[in-house]
Design a protein around this motif. Structure first.
Motif, short mmCIF file in Angstrom:
data_model
loop_
_atom_site.label_atom_id
_atom_site.label_comp_id
_atom_site.label_asym_id
_atom_site.label_seq_id
_atom_site.Cartn_x
_atom_site.Cartn_y
_atom_site.Cartn_z
N ALA A 13 0.83 -1.21 0.00
CA ALA A 13 0.00 0.00 0.00
C ALA A 13 0.87 1.25 0.00
O ALA A 13 0.64 2.18 -0.77
CB ALA A 13 -0.92 -0.02 1.22
N GLY A 17 2.26 2.03 -3.95
CA GLY A 17 1.44 3.22 -4.25
C GLY A 17 2.32 4.41 -4.60
O GLY A 17 2.11 5.09 -5.61
N TRP A 21 2.99 6.53 -8.40
CA TRP A 21 3.06 7.98 -8.55
C TRP A 21 4.42 8.39 -9.11
O TRP A 21 4.53 9.20 -10.03
CB TRP A 21 2.81 8.66 -7.19
N ILE B 8 -6.12 -3.88 -1.92
CA ILE B 8 -4.94 -3.03 -2.16
C ILE B 8 -4.39 -3.30 -3.56
O ILE B 8 -4.11 -2.38 -4.33
CB ILE B 8 -3.86 -3.31 -1.09
N LEU B 12 -4.09 -0.81 -6.78
CA LEU B 12 -2.79 -0.51 -7.38
C LEU B 12 -2.81 -0.79 -8.88
O LEU B 12 -2.28 -0.02 -9.69
CB LEU B 12 -1.70 -1.33 -6.71
N ALA B 15 -4.78 1.89 -10.56
CA ALA B 15 -4.05 3.17 -10.62
C ALA B 15 -2.95 3.11 -11.67
O ALA B 15 -2.81 4.02 -12.50
CB ALA B 15 -3.46 3.48 -9.24
N SER B 39 2.58 -4.83 -10.48
CA SER B 39 1.35 -4.83 -9.68
C SER B 39 0.49 -6.04 -10.03
O SER B 39 -0.08 -6.69 -9.14
CB SER B 39 0.53 -3.56 -9.94
#
Lengths: 151, 117, 246
Positions: A13, A17, A21, B8, B12, B15, B39
Motif C-alpha cells: 500500500a 502506491g 506515482w 490493495i 494498485l 491506478a 502490480s
C-alpha cells in the motif's frame, strides 16, 4: 492474523502506491530510478506473501523477479541512455535503503523458515536482488553509453 | 487480511493501468507498463495463481520493455536526425518533456500531451 | 430494415444476453470460495496422474489440445514478424560499434547469463512439480541470452545466437508437441492423451506421464521463438538502416 501478510500489505500500500506515482510523473531520471526500486519492493513483498501463505513454492516468483527485474532496468539504461545522459539519475541513498531493507527482510524470513534448503534459497534471492539493484543503479548513473555506428 | 490485500492490489493495478494510459510518451509509457506488470504479478500472487504471476513477470519485466523501446528507437531513427534533436517542426518529438528541450511553459505539457494523442 | 427496427432488434438481443448472463453469474461459485466444482475435479484428475502442479496437469494433460493452439499462435506470430521485419530492398546493414559498458555492469551481466539460464531451465524442468513451466522458463532462457546485448555488447550476443539454429529449434519444439500427441494416437488412445508413459513417483521430476515431455517441448519452442522474435527487432533497431538517407 498473520504478521507476514500485514507486513506485505503495508509495504504494497505504501511503497507500490508511491512507486506508481513516482513512475507516472516527474522527470525521466526519477521514473527509471522508481522502476528499479519497485523491483526490490515487489520482490520483498512476494517473499513476505510466500511466508504468509506458507507456500515455499511461491519463492520461485521472487527468484525470477530478482533475476529479471534488474535486467529490465538495464534495458532502460541501455536504450534510454541518450535521454539520460544530460542528467544521469543518481540515487545512492535510496539504493542503500533498498539494499538494507531487502537484507533485513530476507534474513528475517530465512530465520523464520529455519535452516535448510528453503533458507538458502531465500538468501540466494536476497543476494541476487541486492546485487542486481546496485548494478542497475550504477548502470542508470551513466554505466552504459549509447552505441556509436559505422556510417 | 487476505481481503485487504486483494483490495490493495486491485487499487494498485487500477491506478497503474490508468497511469499507463494517461502517459503519452511511449518511452515513459514503457516504464509505467513495467510497474503495472509488477502490480499484476502481486495481484496474481494474492489470488494464489503463482503460475500466472510467473508468466506475467517473464513477459512483463524484460521482453515487453525491450520490444517497445527497440520499436521506438527504430521509428525515431527513421524520422531522421532533425527530429532526434527536437529542432524540427515535429509535433511529437522525443524531447517534448525533457528539461533541456528549450523554453517551454510548465503548464503547456499537459495540453500538448493531450493534443498529440 | 429501418433504423428503428434495427435498434429494437439490438435492444432485444442485448436484453436477452443480459438476462442470461445475469442468470449464469448467479450460479457461479463464489469469489475466492474454498470449494469449486471444476477446481476439485481438476485437482482429482491431476493427482490421479501423479502431477503435483495441477496447473501443469490442466495445461499439458487435461487441456493439452488448447495448449497446442496457444503454441501455434506464438509460432504463427513469430513467423509473421520474421516476414514483416525482413531486410527489404533499399535498406542496408551497418555494423554497430562496440560500446564501453561500465565494468561492474559488464561483469554482472557476464555472471548473470549462466545464472539466469540455469534458473530458466530449472523453471522448465520443475513445471510439473512447482509453479512455472515451459512458457515461463523458456522466456527466462531467452532473456538470459539477451543479457549479452543489454549488458555487454551486440556482437557478444551475435556470437552465441546463430538465428538459423533457433529457427530450427522453434519449429522442432512445435513439431515435438505434435509428434507426442500423435504418439498417443498410435498407442491406441486419443490425440495428446496421457496414457502412454508410466506416471512415476509423485513429486519427482519424471512424474506425470507425458506432462514433462510436452512441457519441455513448449519450453524449447518458446525460448527459440522469443530469440527469433527479438533477433528481428534488434536487426531493425540496431543494424538495418534506410539506404537512401546516407
Amino acid at each position: 492474523m498473520n504478521g507476514w501478510l500485514v507486513a506485505a500489505a503495508v509495504l504494497l500500500a505504501g511503497g507500490l502506491g508511491a512507486a506508481v506515482w513516482g513512475v507516472a510523473t516527474g522527470p525521466l531520471g526519477r521514473r527509471v530510478v522508481t522502476q528499479n526500486m519497485t523491483t526490490s519492493l515487489v520482490c520483498v513483498a512476494v517473499l513476505l506473501l510466500a511466508q504468509g501463505y506458507r507456500r515455499p513454492a511461491y519463492v520461485d516468483i521472487g527468484l525470477e523477479l530478482s533475476l529479471l527485474g534488474p535486467i529490465g532496468t538495464l534495458v532502460y539504461a541501455r536504450l534510454l541512455a541518450d535521454d539520460l545522459r544530460p542528467d544521469p539519475p543518481r540515487a545512492p541513498r535510496l539504493t542503500a535503503v533498498a539494499a538494507a531493507g531487502t537484507a533485513a527482510v530476507v534474513i528475517a524470513l530465512a530465520v523464520a523458515s529455519g535452516p535448510g534448503r528453503a533458507a538458502v534459497k531465500l538468501l540466494l534471492v536476497g543476494a541476487l536482488l541486492i546485487t542486481g539493484n546496485v548494478v542497475a543503479s550504477r548502470a542508470l548513473a551513466g554505466g552504459i553509453p549509447e552505441e556509436a555506428r559505422h556510417e | 487480511m487476505n481481503d485487504a490485500l486483494v483490495v490493495i492490489c486491485l487499487l494498485l493495478v487500477a491506478a497503474s493501468a490508468t497511469a499507463a494510459v494517461a502517459v503519452r510518451d511511449p518511452e515513459r509509457q514503457a516504464l509505467v507498463l513495467a510497474v503495472l506488470g509488477l502490480s499484476l504479478a502481486v495481484l496474481f500472487t494474492v489470488f494464489q495463481a503463482p503460475d500466472v504471476a510467473l508468466s506475467q513477470l517473464a513477459v512483463g519485466s524484460v521482453l515487453t520493455p525491450l520490444l517497445v523501446l527497440l520499436s521506438v528507437r527504430k521509428v525515431r531513427r527513421g524520422a531522421g536526425p532533425k527530429t532526434r534533436r527536437g529542432t524540427g517542426p515535429d509535433r511529437g518529438g522525443r524531447d517534448r518533456t525533457r528539461p533541456d528541450a528549450g523554453p517551454q511553459p510548465p503548464g503547456g505539457r499537459g495540453g500538448r500531451d493531450g493534443a498529440t494523442g | 430494415m429501418s433504423r428503428r427496427l434495427r435498434m429494437l432488434l439490438l435492444a432485444l438481443g442485448g436484453a436477452g444476453f443480459a438476462a442470461l448472463f445475469a442468470a449464469a453469474c448467479l450460479e457461479l461459485p463464489h469469489f475466492g470460495a474454498a470449494r469449486h466444482p471444476y477446481g476439485e475435479r481438476a485437482v482429482h484428475a491431476a493427482l490421479a496422474r501423479h502431477t503435483a502442479n495441477v496447473v501443469s496437469a490442466v495445461n499439458f494433460d487435461q487441456r493439452a489440445f488448447d495448449t497446442l493452439g496457444e503454441e501455434s499462435i506464438l509460432f504463427a506470430a513469430v513467423l509473421g514478424t520474421v516476414v514483416l521485419l525482413r531486410q527489404t530492398r533499399g535498406e542496408r546493414q551497418v555494423r554497430p560499434e562496440p560500446v564501453a559498458v561500465a565494468r561492474p555492469v559488464r561483469r554482472y551481466s557476464l555472471v548473470m547469463v549462466p545464472v539466469a539460464l540455469l534458473t530458466g531451465l530449472y523453471v522448465v524442468a520443475h513445471g510439473q512439480l512447482s509453479p512455472g513451466g515451459g512458457f515461463q522458463g523458456g522466456v527466462v532462457v531467452a532473456t538470459a541470452l539477451h543479457l549479452l546485448y543489454i549488458g555487454v555488447d551486440y556482437q557478444a550476443l551475435e556470437r552465441i545466437r546463430p538465428v538459423g539454429g533457433y529457427e530450427v529449434g522453434d519449429a522442432a519444439g512445435e513439431a515435438a508437441y505434435l509428434v507426442l500427441g500423435a504418439a498417443g494416437l498410435l498407442g491406441g488412445s486419443a490425440f495428446l492423451a496421457n496414457t502412454l508413459l508410466p506416471y512415476g513417483t509423485f513429486n519427482t521430476i519424471p512424474s506425470g506421464g507425458t506432462v514433462p515431455l510436452l512441457n519441455a517441448a513448449i519450453g524449447m519452442e518458446v525460448a527459440c521463438a522469443v530469440v527469433v522474435l527479438l533477433a528481428r527487432f534488434l536487426d531493425q533497431a540496431v543494424e538495418i538502416v534506410d539506404g537512401s538517407g546516407e
